[in-house]
Scaffold this active site. Sequence first.
Site, PDB file in Angstrom:
ATOM      1  N   HIS A   1       0.859  -1.185   0.000  1.00 33.22           N
ATOM      2  CA  HIS A   1       0.000   0.000   0.000  1.00 33.22           C
ATOM      3  C   HIS A   1       0.901   1.244   0.000  1.00 33.22           C
ATOM      4  O   HIS A   1       2.129   1.119  -0.018  1.00 33.22           O
ATOM      5  CB  HIS A   1      -0.992  -0.021   1.162  1.00 33.22           C
ATOM      6  CG  HIS A   1      -0.391  -0.140   2.530  1.00 33.22           C
ATOM      7  ND1 HIS A   1       0.482   0.794   3.048  1.00 33.22           N
ATOM      8  CD2 HIS A   1      -0.534  -1.084   3.494  1.00 33.22           C
ATOM      9  CE1 HIS A   1       0.835   0.441   4.266  1.00 33.22           C
ATOM     10  NE2 HIS A   1       0.245  -0.707   4.560  1.00 33.22           N
TER      11      HIS A   1
ATOM     12  N   HIS B   1       4.039   1.596   2.305  1.00 37.03           N
ATOM     13  CA  HIS B   1       5.291   0.945   1.887  1.00 37.03           C
ATOM     14  C   HIS B   1       6.002   1.784   0.829  1.00 37.03           C
ATOM     15  O   HIS B   1       7.223   1.955   0.859  1.00 37.03           O
ATOM     16  CB  HIS B   1       5.001  -0.438   1.289  1.00 37.03           C
ATOM     17  CG  HIS B   1       4.278  -1.379   2.200  1.00 37.03           C
ATOM     18  ND1 HIS B   1       2.998  -1.805   1.949  1.00 37.03           N
ATOM     19  CD2 HIS B   1       4.642  -1.964   3.362  1.00 37.03           C
ATOM     20  CE1 HIS B   1       2.613  -2.632   2.903  1.00 37.03           C
ATOM     21  NE2 HIS B   1       3.585  -2.739   3.786  1.00 37.03           N
TER      22      HIS B   1
ATOM     23  N   CYS C   1       1.038 -13.060  19.438  1.00 38.66           N
ATOM     24  CA  CYS C   1       0.177 -12.562  18.351  1.00 38.66           C
ATOM     25  C   CYS C   1       0.798 -12.976  17.027  1.00 38.66           C
ATOM     26  O   CYS C   1       1.925 -12.573  16.711  1.00 38.66           O
ATOM     27  CB  CYS C   1       0.030 -11.037  18.396  1.00 38.66           C
ATOM     28  SG  CYS C   1      -0.841 -10.411  16.919  1.00 38.66           S
TER      29      CYS C   1
ATOM     30  N   CYS D   1       1.504  -9.932  14.704  1.00 40.17           N
ATOM     31  CA  CYS D   1       2.738  -9.207  15.023  1.00 40.17           C
ATOM     32  C   CYS D   1       3.963 -10.106  14.923  1.00 40.17           C
ATOM     33  O   CYS D   1       5.084  -9.615  14.848  1.00 40.17           O
ATOM     34  CB  CYS D   1       2.708  -8.646  16.442  1.00 40.17           C
ATOM     35  SG  CYS D   1       1.490  -7.365  16.731  1.00 40.17           S
TER      36      CYS D   1
ATOM     37  N   CYS E   1      -4.840  -8.705  20.629  1.00 35.30           N
ATOM     38  CA  CYS E   1      -3.718  -7.802  20.364  1.00 35.30           C
ATOM     39  C   CYS E   1      -4.277  -6.399  20.107  1.00 35.30           C
ATOM     40  O   CYS E   1      -5.215  -6.231  19.335  1.00 35.30           O
ATOM     41  CB  CYS E   1      -2.935  -8.292  19.144  1.00 35.30           C
ATOM     42  SG  CYS E   1      -1.770  -7.083  18.505  1.00 35.30           S
TER      43      CYS E   1
ATOM     44  N   HIS F   1      -3.844  -5.662  16.284  1.00 36.00           N
ATOM     45  CA  HIS F   1      -4.580  -6.466  15.302  1.00 36.00           C
ATOM     46  C   HIS F   1      -6.035  -6.748  15.675  1.00 36.00           C
ATOM     47  O   HIS F   1      -6.790  -7.251  14.841  1.00 36.00           O
ATOM     48  CB  HIS F   1      -3.848  -7.791  15.050  1.00 36.00           C
ATOM     49  CG  HIS F   1      -2.582  -7.607  14.282  1.00 36.00           C
ATOM     50  ND1 HIS F   1      -1.367  -7.403  14.891  1.00 36.00           N
ATOM     51  CD2 HIS F   1      -2.363  -7.521  12.947  1.00 36.00           C
ATOM     52  CE1 HIS F   1      -0.450  -7.230  13.956  1.00 36.00           C
ATOM     53  NE2 HIS F   1      -1.012  -7.296  12.782  1.00 36.00           N
TER      54      HIS F   1
ATOM     55  N   LYS G   1      -4.367   5.014  10.678  1.00 37.80           N
ATOM     56  CA  LYS G   1      -3.118   4.520  10.119  1.00 37.80           C
ATOM     57  C   LYS G   1      -3.409   3.683   8.882  1.00 37.80           C
ATOM     58  O   LYS G   1      -4.330   2.887   8.855  1.00 37.80           O
ATOM     59  CB  LYS G   1      -2.382   3.661  11.153  1.00 37.80           C
ATOM     60  CG  LYS G   1      -1.030   3.185  10.650  1.00 37.80           C
ATOM     61  CD  LYS G   1      -0.483   2.041  11.504  1.00 37.80           C
ATOM     62  CE  LYS G   1       0.691   1.383  10.793  1.00 37.80           C
ATOM     63  NZ  LYS G   1       1.078   0.119  11.396  1.00 37.80           N
TER      64      LYS G   1
ATOM     65  N   LYS H   1      -3.736  -2.395   5.294  1.00 38.03           N
ATOM     66  CA  LYS H   1      -4.777  -3.170   4.640  1.00 38.03           C
ATOM     67  C   LYS H   1      -5.756  -3.721   5.680  1.00 38.03           C
ATOM     68  O   LYS H   1      -6.956  -3.813   5.422  1.00 38.03           O
ATOM     69  CB  LYS H   1      -4.139  -4.314   3.855  1.00 38.03           C
ATOM     70  CG  LYS H   1      -5.069  -4.944   2.847  1.00 38.03           C
ATOM     71  CD  LYS H   1      -5.292  -4.024   1.648  1.00 38.03           C
ATOM     72  CE  LYS H   1      -6.321  -4.627   0.709  1.00 38.03           C
ATOM     73  NZ  LYS H   1      -6.693  -3.688  -0.331  1.00 38.03           N
TER      74      LYS H   1
END
Length: 523
Positions: free
Chosen positions: A20, A23, A129, A132, A154, A157, A304, A307
Amino acid sequence: MSAGSFYITTPIFYVNDVPHIGHAYTEVAADVLARWHRQSGDDAWLLTGTDEHGQKILRTATANGVTPKEWADRLVETAWKPLLQTVNIANDDFIRTTDERHEVNAQKFLQHLHDEGHIYTGEYEGYYCVGCEEYKQTSDLVDGTGEYAGQLVCAIHSKPVELLHEKNYFFKMSAFADRLLALYEENPNFVQPEAARNEVMSFVQRGLSDLSISRSSFDWGIKVPWDESHVVYVWFDALLNYITAAGYGQNDEEFASRWPATHIVGKDILRFHAVIWPAMLMAAGIEVPKQVFGHGWLLVGGEKMSKSKLTGIAPSQITDTFGSDAFRYYFMRAISFGQDGSFSWEDLSARYQSELANGFGNLASRVIAMVVRYCDGVVPAAGELSAADLAIAATEKRVTDAAGAFIETLAIHDALASVWELVDELNGYITLQEPWALAKNPETRARLESVLHTAVRGLGTLTVLLSPVIPIATGKLWTALGGDGALADQRLDRAWEWSGGAQVSALEPLFPRIESIVEPSDD
Ligand SMILES: [Zn+2]
């Protein structure tokens, strides 16, 4: 590290998903810094790549009916390498953690730490997790909601964590807390920006635990060399890419010439790079990185970019309409590097029109068109220079120096703002000098030539200074200006010295008008 060496890295990206704009943002920032240093006479080296081991990859591959290596191959070829073309990254190397050069030399590193007594066998129980790929502290967990009500999830997540109990190998990271704190104290630039440094320091001041560095419940990873029933913890494996790509373990000369690196990372993975990684290197007797720079998050609608939050935007959604230069310029200019920044289509569109098309592109078109019209394309020599002409030359020198100084502190946005002072000043200069009026009167011919000479020179300085950020547009402009040699070979730190080519040639609009912008919907 040899004199003038500038080794810069992006994080290696996890092949579990597709890229995305977050990156692409990291890639562009590292690429701009690498190009800048390369054109300033440094031996610059840009490394990027992919992180391909770990339980999450194994699960995703299995769910898709392929082996993890097949999955990684597919994502590298269809998503991650194409990303580099989409935003025009001139990387020198691309490492995959499944490369033999990485696996073999990561094992050498691990064996060395084991031999030196930095690794022991222990029992570990904790909440893990998979998203992570890390054991979480209870302070990192929150109560689940909806389908996960009644479970611990988490905080990043929002998915349940797993209580794992394993016999693992541990790295004695706790032994390095004092040395890490001394490093942060003695070298304030080691972690930047300042907010990132403060966060890392207070984290280490609270005390460090030892780090579990192996897993035995699955086998997709680098085998622990003295116990092949374990694979190396994926973060421990991934961090080593920065040295295995630079020759660690197999080419001492290359390694000595490149290392240490400047690491560009998102602030969410700052602790891995600013705490675990230097501790690993200290244990191995290897110099710590030159710097770990944590950039901010891209926010879309205040969230933030990721995806998993369904706000992911593919970089090609932007470049298909605006081009890669505009992508690079926008994110480097609009967001203070190191801070969080908001992306919006409106802001992108407004800056494209006002700064790239009207500000820079139109300046280039006007100056070249006037040299063609009034001087048959021959760049005139300067006659006697007026105060206004000399002021432009002074600004060229000033912004060249200022931009270079900002790049030294990784303030890419400030470097661009400095360069834009010259864009604005040249536009104002042409408006005031009115070369079209000077051209009407044969008695002001000498003045016309001085003005056009000054404008061409200024444009050449801009072309060189902007080449790391908008390489395609500046490449076209350099050709149109009749610049000698390749633009990429022009020295940025001496951009103001350029004295003009002999002859200009026609220039197509550098940033054409975009008629309508269709905002892609989330899917
Ligand atoms: Zn997580």
